[in-house]
Design an enzyme around this catalytic site. Structure first.
Site, PDB file in Angstrom:
ATOM      1  N   ALA A  75       0.918  -1.049  -0.053  1.00 65.33           N
ATOM      2  CA  ALA A  75       0.060  -0.143   0.044  1.00 65.33           C
ATOM      3  C   ALA A  75       0.916   1.293   0.139  1.00 65.33           C
ATOM      4  O   ALA A  75       0.425   2.286  -0.464  1.00 65.33           O
ATOM      5  CB  ALA A  75      -0.929   0.216   1.249  1.00 65.33           C
ATOM      6  N   THR A  76       2.026   1.361   0.425  1.00 68.22           N
ATOM      7  CA  THR A  76       2.867   2.210   0.602  1.00 68.22           C
ATOM      8  C   THR A  76       3.230   2.832  -0.940  1.00 68.22           C
ATOM      9  O   THR A  76       2.976   3.994  -1.447  1.00 68.22           O
ATOM     10  CB  THR A  76       4.233   1.985   1.253  1.00 68.22           C
ATOM     11  OG1 THR A  76       4.028   1.736   2.628  1.00 68.22           O
ATOM     12  CG2 THR A  76       5.204   3.069   1.138  1.00 68.22           C
ATOM     13  N   SER A 206      -3.144  -3.498   0.552  1.00 70.72           N
ATOM     14  CA  SER A 206      -2.106  -4.237   0.971  1.00 70.72           C
ATOM     15  C   SER A 206      -2.403  -5.728   1.189  1.00 70.72           C
ATOM     16  O   SER A 206      -3.389  -5.810   1.726  1.00 70.72           O
ATOM     17  CB  SER A 206      -1.341  -3.618   2.165  1.00 70.72           C
ATOM     18  OG  SER A 206      -0.377  -4.312   2.407  1.00 70.72           O
ATOM     19  N   ALA A 207      -1.502  -6.601   0.942  1.00 69.00           N
ATOM     20  CA  ALA A 207      -1.769  -8.080   0.964  1.00 69.00           C
ATOM     21  C   ALA A 207      -1.700  -8.282   2.643  1.00 69.00           C
ATOM     22  O   ALA A 207      -2.376  -9.153   3.138  1.00 69.00           O
ATOM     23  CB  ALA A 207      -0.890  -9.022   0.265  1.00 69.00           C
ATOM     24  N   HIS A 208      -0.389  -7.912   3.293  1.00 66.50           N
ATOM     25  CA  HIS A 208      -0.468  -8.383   4.639  1.00 66.50           C
ATOM     26  C   HIS A 208      -1.231  -7.770   5.631  1.00 66.50           C
ATOM     27  O   HIS A 208      -0.912  -8.173   6.976  1.00 66.50           O
ATOM     28  CB  HIS A 208       1.190  -8.068   4.753  1.00 66.50           C
ATOM     29  CG  HIS A 208       1.380  -6.682   5.390  1.00 66.50           C
ATOM     30  ND1 HIS A 208       1.642  -6.290   6.634  1.00 66.50           N
ATOM     31  CD2 HIS A 208       1.766  -5.604   4.557  1.00 66.50           C
ATOM     32  CE1 HIS A 208       1.753  -4.898   6.654  1.00 66.50           C
ATOM     33  NE2 HIS A 208       2.012  -4.609   5.310  1.00 66.50           N
ATOM     34  N   THR A 246       9.382  -7.340 -13.097  1.00 64.90           N
ATOM     35  CA  THR A 246       8.872  -8.664 -13.215  1.00 64.90           C
ATOM     36  C   THR A 246       7.808  -8.974 -11.965  1.00 64.90           C
ATOM     37  O   THR A 246       8.068  -8.655 -10.859  1.00 64.90           O
ATOM     38  CB  THR A 246       9.992  -9.612 -13.067  1.00 64.90           C
ATOM     39  OG1 THR A 246      10.564  -9.431 -14.139  1.00 64.90           O
ATOM     40  CG2 THR A 246       9.485 -11.108 -13.068  1.00 64.90           C
ATOM     41  N   CYS A 331       4.770   2.312  12.638  1.00 70.94           N
ATOM     42  CA  CYS A 331       5.795   3.139  11.870  1.00 70.94           C
ATOM     43  C   CYS A 331       6.161   4.348  12.431  1.00 70.94           C
ATOM     44  O   CYS A 331       7.336   4.931  12.247  1.00 70.94           O
ATOM     45  CB  CYS A 331       5.049   3.564  10.367  1.00 70.94           C
ATOM     46  SG  CYS A 331       4.046   2.448   9.752  1.00 70.94           S
TER      47      CYS A 331
END
Ligand SMILES: *Cc1c(COP(=O)(O)O)cnc(C)c1O
Length: 387
Positions: A75-76, A206-208, A246, A331
């Site tokens: 997401a960043t 974001s996936a995490h 990639t 963060c």
């Protein structure tokens, strides 16, 4: 060593075992390891098919067309690509003046991107939330100018868990013809997200945060009418030219599976988390001087932010050895400044220094919550007694 109870799901989530199992099939010689951009052989074709399946899975959770999904590293990067990409494209189109509207309680990925653009001459309006951490549609409406290029706001705040009325803001921005970027990293999988119903043009994922792997995310970029985003990463022209590099197939597969599981869980999981939240808050009822930060009504169930009168968050965390939580956001915890989000909603510096964020999720049990409550009551009582 028995590990502490993990109540920091807003910082990151463990990968769901079903997700990890799928990812394993896309790494080794006996798996699908090819480059998804290789067009000349079956290794590439299989990898491409897996990536496109994952793209569909991600699109489905947010009711988008798969062609509107651009893979990123998280997401960043999605926030950076959305904001710098729109402003860059506008400048390329010859419009010198640009104005962005955002808020003071956005994620650092948005705040620092906007500050960086501000240094380069872009005008930024920093909206203030209400006491609950929500951005009012009227406040957005008042901030708009002729040269406003975009509005960027988060759907769910990562420190408070409060939910801003994105649909109302989306409707008014669509009417005014202003692009709308939404950071939905904390919303996806927790609330229904429908990019069309919300009138959103760009949306970061974001996936995490959704039981997928770290290091992969996506940016939804609306088609028809096409939203143009200038690439920030140049190279092979992958992802419709918006993001070269990639594609790490196993990461895409992981995010896709995680988003599919999230979609299937969307009916039952919020209710279960709501019960855990009730259990958590009732377990702390005996404790005096606990301040609730955020919105009691407009919020996701899994994030609870509390300030404990008379106890520094740092001492409380040290005392809570059997508990993994955050003070402020992960963060920001390298600095000793009180959370800018808590300050942003008008929490005093004193109470901001006494705030902890408890966030729980799919693998949290009622037993863990009960244990955690007894620990908090004990430690807070003990720390207050020795003052
Ligand atoms: C975690 C988070 C991000 C950053 O996502 P990464 O994938 O870790 O880069 C951005 N915005 C919000 C609201 C978040 O919670």
């Amino acid at each position: 060593m028995k590990k502490p109870v993990y109540l920091d799901y807003a910082a990151t989530t463990p990968v769901d075992p079903a997700v990890a199992a799928d990812m394993m099939n896309f790494l080794t010689l006996d798996g699908v390891f090819g480059n998804p951009a290789s067009r000349t052989h079956v290794y590439g074709w299989q990898a491409e098919a897996a990536v496109e399946n994952a793209r569909r899975q991600v699109a489905e959770l947010i009711h988008a067309d798969p062609r509107e999904i651009v893979w990123t590293s998280g997401a960043t990067e999605s926030d950076n690509l959305a904001i710098k990409g729109v402003i860059g494209q506008r400048k390329k189109g010859g419009q010198a003046k640009a104005h962005i509207v955002t808020s003071v309680i956005e994620h650092k990925a948005v705040v620092d991107t906007c500050k960086w653009l501000e240094q380069g001459g872009v005008e930024v309006t920093w909206l203030r939330p209400d006491r609950e951490g929500r951005i009012a549609p009227e406040v957005v409406a008042e901030s708009l100018r002729d040269e406003t290029a975009m509005v960027s706001l988060m759907m769910v705040n990562n420190e408070l868990g409060c939910v801003t009325d994105i649909a109302a803001i989306g409707a008014l921005l669509r009417q005014r013809g202003v692009l709308f970027h939404v950071d939905a990293a904390q919303a996806a999988g927790k609330l229904p997200v429908d990019v069309s119903a919300l009138n959103v043009d760009l949306l970061s994922l974001s996936a995490h945060k959704v039981y997928g792997p770290k290091g992969v995310g996506a940016l939804y970029v609306r088609r028809s009418p096409d939203v143009l985003v200038e690439a920030q990463m140049h190279g092979g022209g992958h992802e419709r030219g918006m993001r070269s590099g990639t594609l790490p197939t196993h990461q895409m597969v992981g995010m896709g599976k995680a988003f599919e599981v999230a979609r299937e869980s969307l009916d039952a999981e919020p209710a279960r988390l709501e019960e855990l939240r009730d259990l958590f808050l009732s377990g702390l009822e005996g404790l005096e001087g606990v301040h609730f930060n955020g919105s009691r009504e407009h919020r996701v169930p899994g994030i609870v932010n509390l300030s404990f009168e008379g106890v520094e968050a740092e001492s409380l965390m040290l005392g809570l050895r059997h508990l993994a939580v955050s003070s402020g956001s992960a963060c920001a915890s390298a600095t000793v400044e009180p959370s800018f989000v808590l300050r942003g909603i008008g929490v005093s510096d004193e109470l901001a220094h006494r705030a902890l964020r408890f966030s729980f999720g799919r693998f949290t049990s009622a037993e863990e919550i009960e244990f955690v409550c007894s620990q908090i009551v004990d430690v807070v009582t003990r720390l207050r007694a020795v003052r």
